[in-house]
Design an enzyme around this catalytic site. Structure first.
Site, short mmCIF file in Angstrom:
data_model
loop_
_atom_site.label_atom_id
_atom_site.label_comp_id
_atom_site.label_asym_id
_atom_site.label_seq_id
_atom_site.Cartn_x
_atom_site.Cartn_y
_atom_site.Cartn_z
N LYS A 160 53.53 58.89 -17.44
CA LYS A 160 53.84 58.50 -16.06
C LYS A 160 55.15 57.72 -16.03
O LYS A 160 56.15 58.20 -15.50
CB LYS A 160 52.69 57.69 -15.46
CG LYS A 160 51.41 58.52 -15.40
CD LYS A 160 50.19 57.65 -15.35
CE LYS A 160 48.93 58.39 -15.71
NZ LYS A 160 48.70 59.64 -15.02
N ASP A 216 44.50 48.64 -19.51
CA ASP A 216 44.96 50.01 -19.40
C ASP A 216 46.06 50.01 -18.34
O ASP A 216 45.78 49.91 -17.15
CB ASP A 216 43.81 50.93 -18.98
CG ASP A 216 44.28 52.35 -18.67
OD1 ASP A 216 45.46 52.65 -18.87
OD2 ASP A 216 43.44 53.16 -18.23
N TRP A 228 39.08 55.74 -13.95
CA TRP A 228 39.53 55.49 -15.33
C TRP A 228 38.81 54.29 -15.91
O TRP A 228 38.44 54.27 -17.08
CB TRP A 228 41.05 55.35 -15.40
CG TRP A 228 41.71 56.62 -14.96
CD1 TRP A 228 42.46 56.82 -13.83
CD2 TRP A 228 41.65 57.90 -15.62
NE1 TRP A 228 42.85 58.13 -13.76
CE2 TRP A 228 42.38 58.82 -14.83
CE3 TRP A 228 41.05 58.35 -16.80
CZ2 TRP A 228 42.53 60.16 -15.19
CZ3 TRP A 228 41.19 59.69 -17.15
CH2 TRP A 228 41.92 60.59 -16.36
N1 PMP Z 1 44.07 55.52 -17.40
C1 PMP Z 1 44.75 55.73 -16.27
C2 PMP Z 1 44.97 54.58 -15.33
C3 PMP Z 1 45.25 57.01 -15.98
O1 PMP Z 1 45.92 57.21 -14.84
C4 PMP Z 1 45.03 58.06 -16.89
C5 PMP Z 1 45.58 59.46 -16.69
N2 PMP Z 1 45.85 59.86 -15.44
C6 PMP Z 1 44.29 57.80 -18.05
C7 PMP Z 1 43.85 56.52 -18.28
C8 PMP Z 1 43.99 58.88 -19.05
O2 PMP Z 1 45.12 59.07 -19.79
P1 PMP Z 1 45.29 60.19 -20.90
O3 PMP Z 1 45.28 61.49 -20.18
O4 PMP Z 1 46.61 59.83 -21.51
O5 PMP Z 1 44.17 60.06 -21.85
#
Ligand code: PMP
Length: 367
Positions: free
Chosen positions: A203, A179, A108
């Site tokens: 989450k 994030d 991520w």
């Molecule tokens: N950042 C992290 C730490 C994540 O775990 C995730 C999704 N698993 C995301 C970003 C992406 O999130 P989204 O699907 O809401 O765009």
């Protein structure tokens, strides 16, 4: 200690969308039919009517109480997931001739970095790519650029099962963007240390489709370029997250999750409960010659616990047999392999105990 109830016969270890508190799901069920005795369900109300004004006000107020958000920070409810924040953050704050510093600790963070590169320079101030992201870099190993526009960190690495135990140190004058998608409100948050914290809801906060963004108000004055309307934080702040039609249902559920967290004793109590839940499972991993954790011990996540069995065949059997035993969602991400147990706020203690007994039993059959 915080306890989540469990009456559906399946423990949901999914990394996200993930388990939500039963009480909140029941409240949502009721509100679908009739919100606050208005005779209209939450999905059917105008987003500008009084009933939804109250949903917005209550959600924001409980968020502020829960996390102690200072008055000079704005709480926004946006769309596009954390992934859109990967782009909005640099689009708003990284000038063409600027440089932002990123701490690269997993898939991520890498995605956040590649979005930022569309706008300006990115300096990777520390990375754990050399060991397939199995650890969190030490403070002493972070090397910042001269004057970063901001520093970006991923507080919990959902895929690799690592987590920052505290905020990284910052260079003078820089502000931190975080994030926090997979560990927001799992422990106290000292908002003063951040310029922006963002998290997709699916989450720890509620259903997919709403993104919580908390940002320091003065940053709104520092936007570096003209953008399509919806990509500017300013427009959302000015319109109290209702410039266009917001994801009302997600915001409603998030508000109820905040209130549930308050009833559990708040973020300090959640931190203790999350530590106890994770300890139970990590202790079982460490006590076993059969299972092994994939993250370095000093970097382990309390939210996503990644571990392996002696062979891929045994791992596949483990995941399949666990599902049959009512333990769902234990398959690890393909880039790590093995198993991953996600123990978010709403995941019940009994589910951790059930996992540990299942692990022992599996080991005695296959070890
Ligand atoms: N950042 C992290 C730490 C994540 O775990 C995730 C999704 N698993 C995301 C970003 C992406 O999130 P989204 O699907 O809401 O765009």
């Amino acid at each position: 200690m915080a306890k989540a109830s469990h009456t559906r016969g399946t423990y949901n270890f999914s990394a996200g969308p993930a388990v939500l508190p039963e009480e909140v799901l029941r409240e949502a069920q009721e509100a679908l039919w009739d919100l606050d005795a208005t005779g209209i369900g939450v999905l059917e109300h105008s987003h500008r009517g009084g009933a939804i004004d109250s949903v917005f006000a209550e959600t924001e107020a409980s968020c502020r109480r829960l996390a102690g958000i200072p008055d000079d920070y704005r709480v926004l409810f946006l769309q596009g997931g954390a992934s859109l924040q990967f782009a909005m953050l640099p689009a708003n704050f990284l000038a063409d001739d600027g440089c932002a510093d990123y701490l690269e600790t997993g898939s991520w963070s890498k995605k956040a970095i590649s979005e930022a590169r569309h706008y300006g320079d990115v300096h990777v101030a520390a990375s754990s790519a050399d060991a397939n992201f199995t650890y969190i870099p030490r403070a002493a190993d972070i090397v910042y650029s001269e004057r970063p526009s901001y520093v970006h960190v991923t507080s919990n690495n959902t895929i690799f099962g690592t987590q920052w135990s505290a905020e990284p140190p910052l260079p003078d004058g820089a502000w931190l963007a975080c994030d926090a998608s997979s560990d927001i409100f799992s422990r106290p948050l000292d908002m003063r240390r951040y310029g922006i914290v963002y998290a997709g809801a699916q989450k720890n906060l509620g259903p997919a489709g709403v993104t919580l963004v908390i940002l320091r108000e003065d940053l709104l004055e520092r936007a570096v370029r003209e953008l399509p309307t919806l990509l500017g934080y300013g427009i959302h702040a000015k319109n109290d997250s209702r410039y266009n039609t917001p994801p009302v249902f997600g915001i409603f559920v998030m508000g109820r999750v905040f209130q549930w967290l308050e009833r559990q004793g708040g973020l300090e109590a959640m931190a203790q409960a999350n530590e106890a839940k994770a300890r139970l499972v990590y202790d079982a991993i460490d006590a076993s010659p059969f299972f092994r954790g994939t993250a370095r011990e000093d970097s382990r996540s309390l939210m996503n616990l990644t571990f392996r069995a002696p062979s891929e065949a045994l791992e596949a059997t483990f995941v399949a047999d666990a599902r049959k035993a009512g333990l769902d969602g234990l398959k690890g991400h393909r880039s790590v392999g093995g198993m991953r147990a996600s123990l978010y706020n709403a995941f019940p203690d009994e589910g951790c105990e059930a996992l540990v007994s299942f692990m022992r039993e599996f080991e005695s059959r296959h070890g």
